[in-house]
Every structure is written in C-alpha cells, then in structure tokens.
Design a protein around this motif. Structure first.
Motif, PDB file in Angstrom:
ATOM      1  N   LYS A   1       0.823  -1.214   0.000  1.00 47.29           N
ATOM      2  CA  LYS A   1       0.000   0.000   0.000  1.00 47.29           C
ATOM      3  C   LYS A   1       0.859   1.267   0.000  1.00 47.29           C
ATOM      4  N   SER A   2       1.973   1.236   0.749  1.00 40.89           N
ATOM      5  CA  SER A   2       2.783   2.441   0.894  1.00 40.89           C
ATOM      6  C   SER A   2       3.275   2.956  -0.460  1.00 40.89           C
TER       7      SER A   2
ATOM      8  N   ASP B   1      10.980   4.569   2.997  1.00 38.26           N
ATOM      9  CA  ASP B   1      10.253   4.419   1.737  1.00 38.26           C
ATOM     10  C   ASP B   1      10.459   5.598   0.789  1.00 38.26           C
ATOM     11  N   ILE B   2      10.304   6.805   1.280  1.00 43.70           N
ATOM     12  CA  ILE B   2      10.446   7.984   0.423  1.00 43.70           C
ATOM     13  C   ILE B   2      11.877   8.147  -0.084  1.00 43.70           C
ATOM     14  N   PRO B   3      12.915   8.025   0.785  1.00 46.80           N
ATOM     15  CA  PRO B   3      14.292   8.096   0.261  1.00 46.80           C
ATOM     16  C   PRO B   3      14.581   7.000  -0.762  1.00 46.80           C
ATOM     17  N   PHE B   4      14.028   5.798  -0.540  1.00 46.89           N
ATOM     18  CA  PHE B   4      14.229   4.706  -1.492  1.00 46.89           C
ATOM     19  C   PHE B   4      13.652   5.052  -2.854  1.00 46.89           C
ATOM     20  N   LEU B   5      12.430   5.580  -2.877  1.00 46.00           N
ATOM     21  CA  LEU B   5      11.798   5.929  -4.145  1.00 46.00           C
ATOM     22  C   LEU B   5      12.526   7.083  -4.835  1.00 46.00           C
TER      23      LEU B   5
ATOM     24  N   LEU C   1       4.969   4.255  11.654  1.00 49.66           N
ATOM     25  CA  LEU C   1       4.769   4.187  10.211  1.00 49.66           C
ATOM     26  C   LEU C   1       5.156   5.511   9.566  1.00 49.66           C
ATOM     27  N   GLN C   2       4.849   6.593  10.251  1.00 53.47           N
ATOM     28  CA  GLN C   2       5.228   7.919   9.769  1.00 53.47           C
ATOM     29  C   GLN C   2       6.741   7.983   9.547  1.00 53.47           C
ATOM     30  N   GLU C   3       7.506   7.492  10.510  1.00 54.23           N
ATOM     31  CA  GLU C   3       8.960   7.519  10.407  1.00 54.23           C
ATOM     32  C   GLU C   3       9.464   6.536   9.358  1.00 54.23           C
ATOM     33  N   GLN C   4       8.788   5.392   9.201  1.00 55.91           N
ATOM     34  CA  GLN C   4       9.181   4.441   8.162  1.00 55.91           C
ATOM     35  C   GLN C   4       9.039   5.062   6.779  1.00 55.91           C
ATOM     36  N   LEU C   5       7.927   5.747   6.548  1.00 63.46           N
ATOM     37  CA  LEU C   5       7.714   6.394   5.247  1.00 63.46           C
ATOM     38  C   LEU C   5       8.789   7.439   4.983  1.00 63.46           C
ATOM     39  N   PHE C   6       9.076   8.242   5.997  1.00 58.51           N
ATOM     40  CA  PHE C   6       9.992   9.369   5.809  1.00 58.51           C
ATOM     41  C   PHE C   6      11.454   8.928   5.751  1.00 58.51           C
ATOM     42  N   GLN C   7      11.814   7.954   6.570  1.00 59.61           N
ATOM     43  CA  GLN C   7      13.221   7.567   6.666  1.00 59.61           C
ATOM     44  C   GLN C   7      13.616   6.464   5.692  1.00 59.61           C
TER      45      GLN C   7
END
Length: 266
Positions: free
Chosen positions: A106-107, A141-145, A133-139
C-alpha cells in the motif's frame, strides 16, 4: 475524541474507531461505508469510490524489463490496481477508500501518485495512524523511491509541537532545577537532555535514546502558551520553528492522524 486518540494504541484505537462508526450508524448515517465516509469528509456519495484489494503478490509482466526499483522487486497486481485508482482519484478530484491486507504494498501504491502530484507543483499530505509508520515512510520508503527513480523533491516529517525541545524553557528549567525537580533521578534526566540539546539536529523526542519521563520533559518541551515567537532569543535555533519552516517549503508532508485532526479542528 482527539484526546482519546492520543492516549490509545493498536487495538484500543481500532476499537475506538469501530465504536465511533457504530455511533454514526446509530445516529442514522446508514450502515453503508460510503454513507459513513461521505458524512465524515463532507462530500457526496458519488464522489467516493471503494475498492478492496486482495493479497495477491504476483509479478506483473514477468517477461517485461526489470523495474527501476530493482530486478527482485515484485509489483503485485493488487498494488498496481490501488496505484491506478489513487492516481485517478487525484486526477478527477474525488475521495477513495482502499482496504488491503499486509504485504500488498500500500505504501508504494499511494506514495508514487502522491509524488507525481508534488512534481506537478501540488502540496500533498500523507497521514498515518502511528508515528512508527510515519517515520518508516519518511526515513525509508520515500528516500528509497527518490533514489530508485532519480527524482528530486522536498518531503518533511511533521510532528506535534510537544515532541520538540524548547531551548528557552530548557534554560529556565536548568536555572530553577532544584525547585522544579524532585530527586536525583529527575535531575539526572535533565542533565542528559542538556547534553543532548547541544548534539541533536532534530530536537524531538524520537532523537533521544529513550523517552524522558513527562515530569521532566513537560518542563522543557516547546509550548505554544510559553512561546515568545520572533521575540524569543532562540527563535532562529528553535527546533520547532525550524521544522515549521521546512514543512512550509516541502511538497510532501508526512503526518499522523492526531496532528491532522487537531489541525482541521483549529
């Protein structure tokens, strides 16, 4: 409800949400999810689409060229369907509710169309249930993309003000420490915060080795009732104000539900 949300975790919050929906249904909102969501977000039924994604982690186009995300990256059919529906919701300006199990992806499914909107000049807010989850997205998922797709855009993790250290309040608390704090343990925590204040770049509790007791943190946290604004001698160095300035510049904001709801109420 906001106070209950902030005090709840995991199943306790899920039960609270279920109770809230039950109350809405009892008040005549209708048992249909679309009717409930329509009332909650203040829109018409025709503006809401519901999809339910099955857990179906199959490779899409196995013979196709490797994804930019890596040769071993799997793009589930359900994930692709969610991605397409979210992109459509952005393009057509309607609400969308998606239900999907763990592992569907989903992310990435919602981050990719959100990033597309940011690149087009729009500001996008992604809100999560938990800070983790907020920190997972920011630290992660987003840097990976950003790296995988070779994209440049500003994203910021936005947290409530009480998560940040107030430098002026820390100085005041240090000056009155013997009157404010009872016992050696609390004084030791204060000294640890003092040392950390010179090293941290973030200035929030998530950057501390462990959460401090509120008896101490409550005396040094950034507080709107005690804020001097631009008259404060620490305004430029203030961790909270610096985070606000970064959030104003960023196109993609990652927040949690409690902060989002509080902002909407204000």
């Amino acid at each position: 409800l906001i106070r209950q949300y902030e005090a709840s975790e995991g199943q306790a919050y899920n039960a609270l949400f279920r109770q809230t929906v039950d109350q809405l249904v009892a008040q005549g909102f209708g048992a249909d999810y679309k009717a409930v969501i329509a009332r909650l977000v203040g829109t018409k039924l025709g503006n809401i689409r519901l999809i339910k994604a099955a857990h179906d982690p199959l490779l899409v186009g196995a013979a196709a060229a490797p994804s930019a995300l890596g040769r071993d990256f799997e793009s589930p059919e359900a994930q692709a369907a969610i991605n397409a529906e979210i992109a459509r919701a952005f393009a057509e300006g309607h609400h969308l509710a998606v239900e999907a199990g763990t592992g569907v992806g989903k992310s990435f499914a919602y981050l990719l169309p959100a990033i597309e909107q940011v690149l087009a000049g729009r500001k996008v807010v992604v809100s999560t249930h938990t800070i983790s989850l907020q920190e997972q997205l920011f630290q992660k998922d987003i840097p990976f993309l950003k790296k995988a797709l070779g994209l440049e855009f500003d994203a910021e993790l936005v947290k409530g003000r009480s998560n940040y250290l107030g430098l002026r309040r820390l100085k005041l608390a240090s000056a009155k420490q013997n009157a404010l704090f009872a016992g050696t343990a609390q004084l030791q925590v204060l000294r640890q915060i003092e040392a950390w204040a010179y090293q941290t770049k973030d200035g929030s509790t998530s950057d501390l080795p462990e959460p401090p007791p509120f008896e101490v943190w409550g005396r040094v946290l950034s507080d709107s009732n005690n804020c001097l604004g631009r008259r404060c001698p620490y305004f430029e160095q203030c961790f909270y104000q610096r985070a606000r300035r970064r959030a104003e510049r960023a196109g993609l904001l990652v927040v949690n539900h409690a902060l989002l709801i509080s902002d909407l109420v204000l």
